[in-house]
Design a protein around this motif. Sequence first.
Motif, PDB file in Angstrom:
ATOM      1  N   ASN A 356      97.393 117.514   5.685  1.00  0.00           N
ATOM      2  CA  ASN A 356      98.343 118.660   6.321  1.00  0.00           C
ATOM      3  C   ASN A 356      99.226 119.259   5.260  1.00  0.00           C
ATOM      4  OD1 ASN A 356      98.894 120.227   8.824  1.00  0.00           O
ATOM      5  ND2 ASN A 356     100.799 119.156   8.597  1.00  0.00           N
ATOM      6  N   LYS A 402      92.741 120.571   6.165  1.00  0.00           N
ATOM      7  CA  LYS A 402      93.221 120.797   7.501  1.00  0.00           C
ATOM      8  C   LYS A 402      92.608 120.198   8.745  1.00  0.00           C
ATOM      9  CE  LYS A 402      97.169 122.510   9.474  1.00  0.00           C
ATOM     10  NZ  LYS A 402      97.159 121.874  10.821  1.00  0.00           N
ATOM     11  N   ASP A 406      93.410 117.186  11.202  1.00  0.00           N
ATOM     12  CA  ASP A 406      93.559 117.606  12.526  1.00  0.00           C
ATOM     13  C   ASP A 406      92.603 117.024  13.442  1.00  0.00           C
ATOM     14  OD1 ASP A 406      95.644 119.066  11.801  1.00  0.00           O
ATOM     15  OD2 ASP A 406      94.975 121.005  12.226  1.00  0.00           O
ATOM     16  N   ASP A 584     100.695 123.247  13.880  1.00  0.00           N
ATOM     17  CA  ASP A 584      99.989 122.019  13.624  1.00  0.00           C
ATOM     18  C   ASP A 584      99.245 121.491  14.850  1.00  0.00           C
ATOM     19  OD1 ASP A 584     102.100 121.201  10.947  1.00  0.00           O
ATOM     20  OD2 ASP A 584     100.260 122.301  10.944  1.00  0.00           O
ATOM     21  N   ILE A 588      95.294 120.196  16.125  1.00  0.00           N
ATOM     22  CA  ILE A 588      95.153 119.063  16.739  1.00  0.00           C
ATOM     23  C   ILE A 588      94.416 118.877  18.107  1.00  0.00           C
ATOM     24  CG2 ILE A 588      95.962 116.565  17.458  1.00  0.00           C
ATOM     25  CD1 ILE A 588      97.919 117.009  15.266  1.00  0.00           C
ATOM     26  N   SER A 620      89.571 125.330  11.982  1.00  0.00           N
ATOM     27  CA  SER A 620      90.737 124.884  11.461  1.00  0.00           C
ATOM     28  C   SER A 620      91.857 126.168  12.032  1.00  0.00           C
ATOM     29  CB  SER A 620      90.854 124.706   9.857  1.00  0.00           C
ATOM     30  OG  SER A 620      90.090 123.555   9.692  1.00  0.00           O
TER      31      SER A 620
END
Length: 690
Positions: A356, A402, A406, A584, A588, A620
């Motif tokens: 990340n 990323k 994630d 962020d 996920i 992403s």
Amino acid sequence: MKNGIIKKRITSVLAISLSCAMMFGACGSNTATKTNQKDKAGNAKAKEASEQTKAANEEWYKKLDFEDKSEWENANKGLIEAADELELVSEEDGRVIWSQKAYDFLDGQEKAPDTVNPSLWENVKNNHVCGLFEVTDGIYQVRGFDMANITFIEGKTGWIIFDTSMSKECAEAAKALVDKNLGEKPVKAVLISHSHIDHFGGVRAFTNEEEMADGNLSIEEQIASGKVPVIVPEGFTEHAVAENLNAGTAMSRRAQYQYGNFLPKNEKGGMSIGIGMGQSKGTATFVVPTYEVKKSGEKVTIDGVDIEFQLTPGTEAPAEMNAYFPQKKALWMAENCTGTLHNLYTLRGAEVRDGNAWAKYIMEAVALYGDKTDVVFQSHNWPHWGTDVVKDYMTNTAAVYKFINDETLTLINQGYTSSEIAEKIKLPESLEKNWYTRQYYGTLKHDAKAVYQKYMGWYDANPINLDKLTPEESAKKWAEYLELGGIDKAMEKAHEEFENGAYQWVAEFTNMLVFADPKNTEARYLCADAMEQLAYQAESGTWRNCYLTAAMELREGNQTAKLPGNKQFAKDIMINLTPEMAFDYMGIMLDKSKLEDDNYTMEFTFDDGEVYTVYMRYGSVLYASGKAAKDADVHIQCKKKMVLMLISGAGEEFVKNGKISGDVDKFSALVENLDSVAGGSRGTFNVIEP
């Protein structure tokens, strides 16, 4: 045979007490390649590719675009003098320190041999292009003289050296090539991008304590003194030693495997490793730096060359920095972008890296320098030219890290274990097809496992794995059981072992049968009985709890429905999220397969005037503070707290009541697919069975 043949006989001298063998296994022996070649037995000899291997390798020509030669062209661009016949030999013992000549077997072979993956073959050919190159006016690189590049930046009166390769001998050979083609000039400064030995080991080829500036002076005073400052990112010295000292012996041994130190270089032996051909075996050196860069945006001028630094701690190395050269419109990306998928966990052993943060710092560099950069270059592999190409190269690289971070977290929250995630995760096609993010060094599977390790540790929540038998003990038991023939016979033996008190083995064995067939009640109950006994013997209360809970669920089924939810805690967490935390978490939550073909930008302007640009990049969710360089596809104006609606199931209400302009459908597509993990819900997945 190309021009610039460089052969040099060098005496290997130990330069520091902490040898390169201790640091990375760099000085590994070169004597094991002829061992056990027993012609009469045949078994010890290298074999040809099997028909299955041939067929599997042939399939790669359908998976990737081998007509795309852009990376080959980049690897060759700016070549001043080639050195593909390069071979450095120790005068002391005749040991080969470094060799590109060893790869002569590459010549004339376009298609990969059956014994080499065709994708890797392309990378080997590109890494075999070695010599002196012009990156842009006044910036040169010597590539292929060691695992890492050495960069020479021309000042008014001398050279600024950026990274020094792994060994002094290789660095000296690189300097000789530069002197020959560009003229001898004094070294005005040495910059080291990060704390790995392949970037500082050759430092004494360029300076020593007598020539170095006084580290007690300010950087301006050091530069003005006429002596050589050695400039590094904050924390460099600590990490350069600690990472490889504490577990140095084990790391050295493991590095011998990772880097193929014992392998011959041929079609059945060692190839490239994605970031070069491998490690040199010369003299690694070290000096204490004279100056640490302590903040991003710090600027210095050395010999007329302006440099602006960007710190990127905790990415590819614990201490690392990028650098921008405004007069050259050139961006140095250290080892944050390398033209291959890198390691979030390196197989030699090291602290797990933060995918990340890695992506975040790349995107920060895009935001800071992307629109004013003509060329991006780095410490491994070759540059990329053209502003649009540069931004794509960096953004796609960030998107890969990323995505891995994630998607692994998405799957963790769905109850998958490390090994299950490694099998399940798959990059979107738009990211996977890029030659510069192919899996030559890191792999998707072990990088995903690294993310699991970072967030969850080694334990997969199955108490069977709390105190497993050693591989040797387990193997002996498996051999003993397999000789019996059949599961019924094996279960008879397991009952006997239980009666003899071999509870850990019985638990491991029967749990494997449960995973093979959850309806095997005999195995379930014996596994429960074994773990119960382990619980009774456990000194640790937490281990006891784990064993007994597992026994309960084997006997009675998944127990999670008995537990109440905790909506208040979820609410308390949510209302304290910053916008970056929320973005962020969107990454996920996102069902990435639904947006893996999408590439667009959204600009969030908050009530306090703060602006974030969110980049949807092939599944992403990337972001950077500030407005988009070009007009975003979607503009959103809202209070900061409203972002929480997007990750708490009220996204449709946000769309209905928020101030959104531009392509609203794109924003709606994001909202509709934030459903892979329900925010605040407890996990209900199985642990002790599939």
